[in-house]
Design a protein around this motif. Structure first.
Motif, short mmCIF file in Angstrom:
data_model
loop_
_atom_site.label_atom_id
_atom_site.label_comp_id
_atom_site.label_asym_id
_atom_site.label_seq_id
_atom_site.Cartn_x
_atom_site.Cartn_y
_atom_site.Cartn_z
N GLU A 21 0.82 -1.33 0.15
CA GLU A 21 0.00 -0.01 0.05
C GLU A 21 0.89 1.24 0.13
O GLU A 21 0.62 2.11 -0.71
CB GLU A 21 -1.03 -0.03 1.16
N PHE B 228 -16.07 -9.23 -0.13
CA PHE B 228 -15.35 -8.05 0.73
C PHE B 228 -15.55 -6.57 0.06
O PHE B 228 -14.99 -5.71 0.44
CB PHE B 228 -14.14 -8.40 1.17
N GLY B 229 -16.28 -6.64 -1.21
CA GLY B 229 -16.27 -5.33 -2.00
C GLY B 229 -17.05 -4.46 -1.48
O GLY B 229 -17.70 -4.50 -0.46
N MET C 177 -6.33 -6.06 -1.53
CA MET C 177 -7.45 -7.17 -2.04
C MET C 177 -7.74 -6.70 -3.44
O MET C 177 -7.89 -7.63 -4.41
CB MET C 177 -8.80 -7.07 -1.22
N SER C 178 -7.94 -5.58 -3.73
CA SER C 178 -8.20 -4.83 -5.11
C SER C 178 -7.00 -5.24 -6.10
O SER C 178 -7.30 -5.54 -7.30
CB SER C 178 -8.25 -3.42 -4.90
N PHE D 265 -14.23 -2.70 -4.24
CA PHE D 265 -12.78 -2.48 -3.99
C PHE D 265 -12.26 -1.15 -4.55
O PHE D 265 -13.22 -0.30 -5.06
CB PHE D 265 -12.30 -3.65 -4.82
N ALA D 266 -11.11 -0.97 -4.13
CA ALA D 266 -10.39 0.22 -4.67
C ALA D 266 -10.41 0.70 -6.05
O ALA D 266 -10.04 -0.14 -6.95
CB ALA D 266 -8.99 0.37 -4.14
N ARG E 74 -4.45 -8.61 1.76
CA ARG E 74 -5.78 -8.72 2.09
C ARG E 74 -6.26 -7.61 2.85
O ARG E 74 -7.60 -7.16 3.17
CB ARG E 74 -5.89 -9.87 3.56
N THR E 75 -5.73 -6.21 2.55
CA THR E 75 -6.52 -4.94 3.11
C THR E 75 -7.12 -4.63 1.93
O THR E 75 -7.33 -5.18 0.74
CB THR E 75 -5.21 -3.93 3.26
N LEU E 76 -8.07 -3.55 1.81
CA LEU E 76 -8.75 -2.88 0.81
C LEU E 76 -8.08 -2.78 -0.39
O LEU E 76 -8.40 -3.34 -1.51
CB LEU E 76 -9.49 -1.68 1.14
N LYS F 225 -11.10 -12.30 -1.78
CA LYS F 225 -11.83 -11.15 -2.12
C LYS F 225 -13.56 -11.42 -1.89
O LYS F 225 -14.21 -10.55 -1.77
CB LYS F 225 -11.69 -10.66 -3.54
#
Length: 450
Positions: free
Chosen positions: A138, A181-182, A168-169, A184-185, A163-165, A178
């Motif tokens: 990130e 969990f959406g 994951m994206s 997404f970014a 596995r963070t936003l 995923k």
């Protein structure tokens, strides 16, 4: 039987199965785990570890398992490696935390200096430290966007980045990473990876065609002038230990250089001697603008790093980077111990030796076992891809069954792959030869039975 020092008693380097696996004590603890921990935290093999080192993990029932996982490429230099233990024990008696952004300490600076020196390229570099691979990814993207003033990030099929936003994206595989969990970014775009085993026109055309397709998609669908960063694993890890066809990475890196795009190498799983180079990019002489590391950096203590060109990292304003625990002093000392161990024990050479032992054995198995479609990897980062015999259809059921039977025999192996049909092997680089050979013999026996 050889032993390994674990900051205390010596741990016999032997496979020892004294109960069914998992045994009664581990089953009891697993029941407690199920009652206390959400089921989303999965378990590959529900044995509860009491000791580990060299090439083995020992569970609560006294079973000693051969370790072909290294905590997912974390304990490259060994579990509880003596130099790591000594440094951490000394540091924990001095202080455990001050926050480097409040009152700094030398070990953080020393780790940064070492990474600036050891990572590919002789340009001026800067390093800052974080807690996990996902956090480092990130931050690398954040830095690239800040430096370029652009937003788009390009990633690849079969890639895994966390596995963070945002990560994951960036990750390709939906299940389990995923699903549900959406949203997404935004501004994340995916292009083809040079996957030799599955390239439609064959491995000989893979590098050129995959690079051409990726670059064409970037130019047509995004516009190179809008791309802040291209992010890639030099060997795709969770995606199945896919080694891109030779020539693909240099072509992508050159495209980035030509178009002012920050080329980010995610070496979280490939770094720190795992592939027979200190960093996997070195195999083809690729010099990334930013390299992201974690896992093997600190022997199991939470630490990650972003190392990059000074002219990129120096653009970020004061306070724009950091975090409370990033570069914790215990983890920094552990990292210095790991780097000392890699150099003193020639673990780069040891990784190559492991590959020289494993690859021929696995290829021999593949020749007589049609369920093994591909054998690939470098150094001590090796995989086999399982298929329905006579086809390239993925065979995840076989991968799961082989792993299960290996576990019952006292050999810890991991699965991976976009299709769930890959067995990946990540032995600690300090594993003695006799355990490596014994593990391969078990694997051969199990595969022949399947």
């Amino acid at each position: 039987m050889s032993t390994v020092t674990q900051g205390g008693p010596s741990l016999p380097q032997e496979r020892r199965v004294v109960t069914e696996i998992p045994g009664p004590k581990s089953r009891e603890m697993f029941a407690r785990k199920q009652a206390a921990v959400p089921p989303g935290i999965g378990t590959t093999l529900p044995v509860f570890v009491t000791h580990a080192g060299g090439g083995v993990v020992v569970d609560a029932d006294g079973n000693s398992l051969i370790d072909f996982g290294s905590g997912i490429a974390v304990t490259n230099a060994g579990n509880a490696a003596p130099r790591v233990v000594e440094r951490v024990q000394r540091q924990v008696a001095n202080f455990t935390h001050t926050c480097f952004m409040i009152t700094p300490y030398e070990s953080y600076v020393r780790v940064a200096e070492k990474l600036n020196e050891l990572t590919p390229g002789d340009h001026d570099k800067r390093t800052f430290l974080l807690n996990s691979g996902a956090e480092a990814v990130e931050n690398a993207v954040k830095v690239a966007r800040h430096a370029t003033g652009r937003q788009a990030v390009v990633v690849f099929d079969h890639g895994y980045h966390g596995r963070t936003l945002l990560t994951m994206s960036l990750t390709a595989k939906n299940m389990p990473y995923k699903q549900g969990f959406g949203p997404f970014a935004p501004e994340v775009y995916r292009v083809p990876l040079a996957y030799p085993f599955r390239w439609p026109s064959g491995p000989e055309n893979c590098a050129e065609e995959a690079a051409a397709q990726a670059i064409d998609q970037i130019n047509k669908q995004i516009g190179a002038e809008n791309v802040a960063a291209v992010l890639i694993e030099p060997i795709a890890g969770e995606g199945g230990f896919i080694e891109p066809a030779k020539g693909f990475l240099p072509r992508i890196a050159e495209f980035c250089k030509t178009n002012g795009i920050v080329f980010i190498a995610d070496e979280v799983q490939t770094g720190f001697a795992r592939t027979g180079h200190l960093f996997a990019c070195e195999d083809e002489g690729v010099v990334p603008d930013i390299i992201v590391t974690a896992k093997g950096i600190a022997g199991g203590l939470p630490l990650a790093a972003v190392t990059g060109r000074a002219e990129i990292l120096d653009r970020v304003h004061v306070g724009g980077l950091g975090g409370t625990y990033g570069g914790n002093p215990l983890a920094c000392e552990a990292a210095l111990g790991v780097l000392e161990t890699i150099e003193a024990d020639d673990l780069v050479g040891r990784a190559r030796r492991i590959g020289e032992v494993m690859l021929p054995r696995l290829r021999a198995i593949a020749e007589k076992t049609p369920i093994v479609g591909d054998v690939r990897g470098r150094g001590a980062m090796i995989a086999i891809e399982l298929v329905v015999p006579g086809t390239k259809e993925p065979h995840p059921t076989a991968a799961g069954e082989i792993a299960k039977r290996c576990h019952a025999e006292g050999l810890l192996v991991l699965t991976a792959g976009t299709y769930g049909n890959v067995l990946r092997f990540l032995p600690p680089l300090v594993m003695p030869d006799h355990l490596l050979e014994e593990g391969l013999a078990i694997l051969e026996k199990v595969i022949s039975e399947i």
